[in-house]
Design a protein around this motif. Structure first.
Motif, PDB file in Angstrom:
ATOM      1  N   GLU A 167       0.978  -1.067   0.078  1.00 36.29           N
ATOM      2  CA  GLU A 167       0.181  -0.235  -0.209  1.00 36.29           C
ATOM      3  C   GLU A 167       0.837   0.984   0.080  1.00 36.29           C
ATOM      4  OE1 GLU A 167      -1.859   2.886  -0.200  1.00 36.29           O
ATOM      5  OE2 GLU A 167      -3.813   1.035   0.433  1.00 36.29           O
ATOM      6  N   ASP A 187      -3.143  -3.358  -2.650  1.00 33.94           N
ATOM      7  CA  ASP A 187      -3.982  -2.738  -3.111  1.00 33.94           C
ATOM      8  C   ASP A 187      -3.448  -2.760  -4.900  1.00 33.94           C
ATOM      9  OD1 ASP A 187      -4.871   0.666  -3.517  1.00 33.94           O
ATOM     10  OD2 ASP A 187      -3.262   1.512  -3.375  1.00 33.94           O
ATOM     11  N   ILE A 188      -4.750  -2.005  -5.434  1.00 36.70           N
ATOM     12  CA  ILE A 188      -4.337  -1.896  -6.727  1.00 36.70           C
ATOM     13  C   ILE A 188      -3.826  -1.151  -8.114  1.00 36.70           C
ATOM     14  CG2 ILE A 188      -5.529  -1.466  -9.345  1.00 36.70           C
ATOM     15  CD1 ILE A 188      -7.996  -3.609  -8.054  1.00 36.70           C
ATOM     16  N   ASP A 226       0.741  -2.366 -11.150  1.00 43.72           N
ATOM     17  CA  ASP A 226      -0.381  -1.837 -10.434  1.00 43.72           C
ATOM     18  C   ASP A 226       0.026  -3.115 -10.165  1.00 43.72           C
ATOM     19  OD1 ASP A 226      -2.150  -4.152 -11.853  1.00 43.72           O
ATOM     20  OD2 ASP A 226      -1.355  -2.647 -14.035  1.00 43.72           O
ATOM     21  N   MET A 263      -8.041  -8.064  -1.984  1.00 42.07           N
ATOM     22  CA  MET A 263      -7.024  -6.918  -2.492  1.00 42.07           C
ATOM     23  C   MET A 263      -8.039  -5.603  -1.387  1.00 42.07           C
ATOM     24  SD  MET A 263      -5.500  -8.320  -5.235  1.00 42.07           S
ATOM     25  CE  MET A 263      -5.693  -6.897  -6.613  1.00 42.07           C
ATOM     26  N   THR A 311      -8.625  -1.635  -1.822  1.00 38.98           N
ATOM     27  CA  THR A 311      -8.550  -1.004  -3.127  1.00 38.98           C
ATOM     28  C   THR A 311      -9.917  -0.070  -3.269  1.00 38.98           C
ATOM     29  OG1 THR A 311      -8.853  -0.116  -5.639  1.00 38.98           O
ATOM     30  CG2 THR A 311      -9.554  -2.636  -4.590  1.00 38.98           C
TER      31      THR A 311
END
Length: 224
Positions: A6, A50-51, A57, A78, A80
Motif C-alpha cells: 500500500e 492495493d491496486i 499495479d 485486494m 482498493t
C-alpha cells in the motif's frame, strides 16, 4: 506473517498497526519492489494488495503470484478504491480470494483476514463426485470432465460448502457468514459475483449451481 502492499502511508501504517494489535503479525511495503524482495526471504501466510501502486499495479502483482509455483496458492485480498462491480469481477478473475473496496471498516478487515487464514489452513478430507464434477478438498483439486479447474479460494470454499449441503438452499447471508466469517449488513453483491465466476469456470458443470430466486443458492443431487 501478513504482507501489505500500500503506497498510502497513513492507510499502510493504520492497517499494519491494527493487524499487529490483534495478534496478526504484519509488515507493510510502499513499493512493489520491496514486497518482491521480502517475498524471496520469507513467504507470508496472506497478502493484502492495493491496486493503484507505483512501479506496477496490484493486478499485475496478483497475476505474477498466481503463475509462480512457490506462491500461487497464497491467499490474496485486494484493498482498493476501485469498488465497482466490474472492478470486483476483474480482481476475482485475476485470482483474488477477496475484494474489499475503500473505505473499509478495520474490524471487518480483521474478521475477513482471519476467516481467509482459517479456511486456507483447512484442507478437509472428504471427496465430492457429482455428475462430471469432482472435488478433493485434501488436495485442493477440482476437475470437470477430468480436466482441472482453477478456482480462487473463495470460489473453492463456496463450491465445497454447497456440495457439503447438497440439496439444501443456502441464503446469501449464510454463505457470507460461513465463507467470509463476518456478519454482513450491506448488499449481497459479493456472493452473486462469486457464484457467477464459479459457474463460468465450472463450464459444463456450472448448471449444477442453482439459483433459488429470492432465497439463495443450492446444488441439487446426491454426492457420490
Amino acid at each position: 506473517m501478513i504482507y501489505l502492499v500500500e503506497d498510502d502511508e497513513s492507510i499502510r501504517e493504520l492497517v499494519v498497526y491494527t493487524l499487529n494489535s490483534q495478534g496478526l503479525e504484519a509488515q507493510g511495503f510502499e513499493r512493489p519492489s520491496l514486497f518482491w524482495k521480502a517475498l524471496e526471504k520469507e513467504l507470508p501466510s496472506l497478502v493484502l494488495l492495493d491496486i493503484m501502486l507505483p512501479e506496477e499495479d496490484g493486478l499485475s502483482i496478483l497475476k505474477k503470484i498466481r503463475i509462480r509455483p512457490d506462491v500461487r496458492k497464497l491467499p490474496v485480498i485486494m484493498l482498493t478504491a476501485k469498488g465497482s462491480e466490474f472492478d470486483t469481477v476483474v480482481g476475482l478473475d485475476s485470482g483474488a480470494d477477496d475484494y474489499i473496496p475503500k473505505p473499509f471498516r478495520m474490524m471487518e478487515l480483521i474478521s475477513r483476514v482471519r476467516a481467509l487464514l482459517r479456511r486456507s489452513e483447512d484442507n478437509g478430507a472428504e471427496e465430492y463426485r457429482m455428475e462430471n464434477l469432482y472435488v478433493c478438498p485434501g488436495r485442493h483439486e477440482v476437475t470437470v470432465d477430468q480436466e482441472p479447474v482453477n478456482l480462487t479460494l473463495k470460489e473453492y470454499e463456496m463450491l465445497c460448502l454447497l456440495l457439503k449441503n447438497s440439496g439444501t438452499v443456502l441464503s446469501r447471508t449464510q454463505l457470507l457468514n460461513q465463507i467470509w466469517g463476518y456478519e454482513f449488513d450491506g448488499e449481497s453483491r459479493t456472493v452473486d459475483v462469486h457464484i457467477r465466476t464459479l459457474r463460468q469456470k465450472l463450464g459444463p458443470a456450472g448448471d449444477l449451481v442453482e439459483t433459488v430466486r429470492g432465497v439463495g443458492y443450492k446444488i441439487s443431487g446426491k454426492c457420490a
